[in-house]
Design a protein around this motif. Sequence first.
Motif, short mmCIF file in Angstrom:
data_model
loop_
_atom_site.label_atom_id
_atom_site.label_comp_id
_atom_site.label_asym_id
_atom_site.label_seq_id
_atom_site.Cartn_x
_atom_site.Cartn_y
_atom_site.Cartn_z
N VAL A 65 0.84 -1.20 0.00
CA VAL A 65 0.00 0.00 0.00
C VAL A 65 0.88 1.25 0.00
CG1 VAL A 65 -1.68 1.33 1.34
CG2 VAL A 65 -1.95 -1.14 1.12
N ALA A 66 1.91 1.25 0.84
CA ALA A 66 2.79 2.42 0.94
C ALA A 66 3.52 2.67 -0.37
CB ALA A 66 3.78 2.21 2.08
N LEU A 67 4.00 1.60 -0.99
CA LEU A 67 4.76 1.78 -2.22
C LEU A 67 3.86 2.24 -3.36
CD1 LEU A 67 7.25 -1.20 -2.03
CD2 LEU A 67 7.60 1.20 -1.45
N ILE A 68 2.66 1.68 -3.44
CA ILE A 68 1.73 2.11 -4.48
C ILE A 68 1.35 3.57 -4.25
CG2 ILE A 68 -0.67 1.87 -5.20
CD1 ILE A 68 -0.25 -1.07 -5.29
N GLY A 69 1.21 3.95 -2.98
CA GLY A 69 0.88 5.33 -2.67
C GLY A 69 2.09 6.25 -2.73
N GLN A 70 3.20 5.77 -3.26
CA GLN A 70 4.43 6.54 -3.39
C GLN A 70 4.88 7.14 -2.07
OE1 GLN A 70 3.38 9.08 -6.77
NE2 GLN A 70 4.69 7.73 -7.99
N THR A 71 4.60 6.44 -0.99
CA THR A 71 4.92 6.83 0.38
C THR A 71 4.49 8.27 0.70
OG1 THR A 71 7.18 7.56 -0.12
CG2 THR A 71 6.89 5.25 0.45
N HIS A 72 3.48 8.73 -0.02
CA HIS A 72 2.88 10.02 0.31
C HIS A 72 1.57 9.74 1.05
CE1 HIS A 72 0.86 13.85 -0.02
NE2 HIS A 72 2.00 14.39 -0.43
N PRO A 73 1.34 10.40 2.22
CA PRO A 73 0.16 10.06 3.01
C PRO A 73 -1.15 10.05 2.20
CG PRO A 73 1.58 11.49 4.26
CD PRO A 73 2.21 11.35 2.90
N ILE A 74 -1.32 11.01 1.30
CA ILE A 74 -2.57 11.03 0.54
C ILE A 74 -2.59 9.88 -0.47
CG2 ILE A 74 -4.09 12.48 -0.85
CD1 ILE A 74 -3.40 13.51 2.03
N GLY A 75 -1.42 9.59 -1.07
CA GLY A 75 -1.34 8.44 -1.96
C GLY A 75 -1.64 7.15 -1.23
N VAL A 76 -1.20 7.07 0.03
CA VAL A 76 -1.45 5.87 0.82
C VAL A 76 -2.96 5.67 1.02
CG1 VAL A 76 -1.18 4.87 3.11
CG2 VAL A 76 0.79 5.82 1.94
N ILE A 77 -3.69 6.76 1.23
CA ILE A 77 -5.14 6.62 1.38
C ILE A 77 -5.72 5.96 0.13
CG2 ILE A 77 -7.32 7.86 1.56
CD1 ILE A 77 -5.96 9.91 3.25
N LEU A 78 -5.30 6.46 -1.05
CA LEU A 78 -5.81 5.89 -2.29
C LEU A 78 -5.39 4.43 -2.44
CD1 LEU A 78 -5.21 8.89 -4.70
CD2 LEU A 78 -7.34 8.17 -3.62
N GLY A 79 -4.12 4.15 -2.11
CA GLY A 79 -3.65 2.77 -2.17
C GLY A 79 -4.46 1.86 -1.26
N GLY A 80 -4.73 2.35 -0.04
CA GLY A 80 -5.52 1.56 0.90
C GLY A 80 -6.91 1.31 0.38
N LEU A 81 -7.52 2.34 -0.26
CA LEU A 81 -8.86 2.17 -0.81
C LEU A 81 -8.85 1.12 -1.92
CD1 LEU A 81 -10.11 5.86 -0.96
CD2 LEU A 81 -10.94 4.04 0.53
N LEU A 82 -7.81 1.13 -2.75
CA LEU A 82 -7.71 0.13 -3.82
C LEU A 82 -7.67 -1.28 -3.24
CD1 LEU A 82 -7.15 -0.75 -6.77
CD2 LEU A 82 -4.72 -0.48 -6.27
N PHE A 83 -6.81 -1.47 -2.24
CA PHE A 83 -6.70 -2.80 -1.64
C PHE A 83 -7.99 -3.19 -0.92
CE2 PHE A 83 -2.34 -4.48 -1.86
CZ PHE A 83 -1.77 -3.47 -2.61
N GLY A 84 -8.61 -2.20 -0.25
CA GLY A 84 -9.86 -2.49 0.43
C GLY A 84 -10.94 -2.91 -0.56
N ALA A 85 -11.00 -2.22 -1.69
CA ALA A 85 -11.99 -2.55 -2.71
C ALA A 85 -11.73 -3.95 -3.26
CB ALA A 85 -11.95 -1.53 -3.84
N LEU A 86 -10.46 -4.28 -3.47
CA LEU A 86 -10.14 -5.61 -3.98
C LEU A 86 -10.55 -6.69 -2.98
CD1 LEU A 86 -6.63 -5.10 -5.61
CD2 LEU A 86 -8.76 -5.68 -6.75
N ALA A 87 -10.31 -6.42 -1.69
CA ALA A 87 -10.68 -7.42 -0.67
C ALA A 87 -12.20 -7.57 -0.60
CB ALA A 87 -10.12 -7.00 0.69
N GLN A 88 -12.90 -6.44 -0.56
CA GLN A 88 -14.35 -6.47 -0.43
C GLN A 88 -14.99 -7.06 -1.69
OE1 GLN A 88 -16.06 -5.98 2.17
NE2 GLN A 88 -18.09 -6.08 1.27
#
Lengths: 360, 370
Positions: B301-324
């Motif tokens: 998640v951190a790497l996809i979000g380019q270790t930027h806090p706002i990018g991490v939010i988007l990365g987390g949402l992507l992974f959350g959507a994939l899980a759900q």
Amino acid sequence: MKKVISLTIVFAFVMMVVFAAVPAAAQDTRVGIVLSTGGLGDLSFNDAAYRGLQRAEKELGISFDYIEPADPSEDQTALRRFASRGYDLVIGVGFQMADSLQTVAAEYPETKFAHVDQAFEDVPDNIVTLNFAEWEGSFLAGALAALTSESGNVGFVGGVDFSLIHRFEGGFYQGARYINPDIEFQTRYADDFGDPARGREIALGMIDDGADVIYHAAGGTGSGVFQAAEEEDIYAIGVDSNQNYVAPGYVIASMLKKVDNAVFDTVKSVVEDDYQGGNNLYFTLADGGVDLTSMTEVGQPVMDALDNGTITEAELEAIKEMKENVTSPHADRIAEIKEMIVNDEIDVENWGETGRPDNL
Amino acid sequence: MNKYSNKIRSILIDLGLSLLSIIVALIVGTLFIYLTDKSPIDAYSALYIGAFGSFRAIANTLWRSTPLILTGLAVALPFRAGLFNIGAEGQLLMGGFTAGVVGFYFTSLPTFIHLPFAIIAGMFVGGLWGGLPGLLKAKMDVHEVIATIMLNHIAIALTINYGINIFRDTGRPATPKIMESASMFNFKNIMDYPLLSNLPFAELFAQPAIRLHINFFLALIAAVILWYLLFKTTLGYEMRAVGFNPDGAEYGGINASKGIITAMFISGAVAGLAGVGEVLGTHLSFINGMDAGYGFTGIAVALIGQTHPIGVILGGLLFGALAQGGLEMQFSGIPSEIVMLIQALVIFFVAALQVFKVYLAKRKAKGGVE
């Protein structure tokens, strides 16, 4: 840009409407099962439940769907999904699902639920729990271990140190002590149901300390126990399903926990309108819910393993030879002990309830 | 003004490329779906419906994203300070376990004390679990990757294997249920609060199947705070300087040890909050398996979000959507292995894109010199 956004929204909306409108097809009895983490292919618990449903599909003409959750937070969603789609029976497998199942069952009082492997204190009318007297079956395993052991030293490898596994451990301990009160008993917990390397290390350590029969109740970790038995030429006892073909000639018996039969019976009770909601059902040695594989005969799962190429003709011969030399001589004695347990002449303590003694 | 519009443009291009790589991943995934004799259209519409198809699905996607955003942040922050935190898993477990114990142990505290107490205790212990490898790194130059991996094992042994057995009161491998007063606000109970039930759309939340709890918003707040810390404060500047060149930073008068320890402590606390939320909001007790590998997924998640806090939010949402959405795919008959495979493909392509972009940037830089 605006156009793209609005188009996307319209598209999303259309998708929602289209797919929400697809009605669930009406059918006969539909069963949904949520397996425990580990999923299919564990050669044990989940596979057995799945087999039970396959049999029900063939013999009773039901249809079923299954879900393998990736982690415990998916349990509730999966159970609820089946219930909300109007499945007639929703089955949850494994102790970690107990809470989720009770929550969902409370939301869908009209749907029937079954839980495998955990008794509840107050069972609602739309839940039946399926439990097994593992301590009785394990008692037979312990007796057989003590009868075949030449060193007078047997071992038990548990998955995780908690009450369900204590039932296996306790039965095994009492059975071994019943045959030989002076027997040396080693017991270890792997703290993991899926770590064969660790199972092997533990078993090798026990063999070093003199054990020559080892019983496991450790899921996938157990395959390491079989491996160690094969390497060091000692005997192992399998658990849950018939595992006698896993290390041909080295697994002298398996303690059977017939989850398939219990699941099949529950589905049947729903089909025949005889559902026993509100009860904790126990499947025991007396009704064949638990058992030890035959001392003399080669079981059907072993023959199936031969048919699908898991074992070779030569390995089957090894199993037959082992049965003849190792277990057959004790067939009468084991049958006698089984009879005594069924008739309550031997009282096997359930360590899952009485607790495990500290000084093992 | 021009500077800002350039920035926005580059962000939009970034987002567009990420979206494109997701689409490519899904197209590659169809090959594997064909192997199972199912229709890819059914499978992907199930993925979409599961993740975004209804209000409930969206709420639950947010719920699944929560721990992933937090562990992503826990990896991203030290990354900026030049540290690779593999230990979010252990920090999450320690935080969750502490919150679970505080949650059931104190029986007569009012909510406004009990809940914050449980949250802060969990974050603090998680912080210690992260700060310890930071301290070792700063004072004795122990490599943080090794220290955090080892602390993961210790955390698993302490909580799942040992801790649960001390406190367990039933056959279930879990600590006892937490008190009502320690549980996080769950949106499905919104109607129980007179003040909130008058809000518009409140009744949309009042479905038993909605699992979203307040920790999602705590995660967003954490992301904003970390963003502010990293980019708007002296401390954040020092951390980034240490990450860029520790010796140079030291030479420039920055205390590198302080930056390393602080970054790791904060990161541990944030990972701890992920565990706290799972225990106090999702499972209502510390159960075996609640960590679900979030600490390790957090690295992706951190790497996809380019270790930027706002990018991490988007990365987390992507992974959350994939899980759900992945669970819904299973309902449409796709075996769980294929579901996992498609999730992995998406991650792979999005990550590959990042590498590609770095390559492009390098080429451009070279071109500039010529």
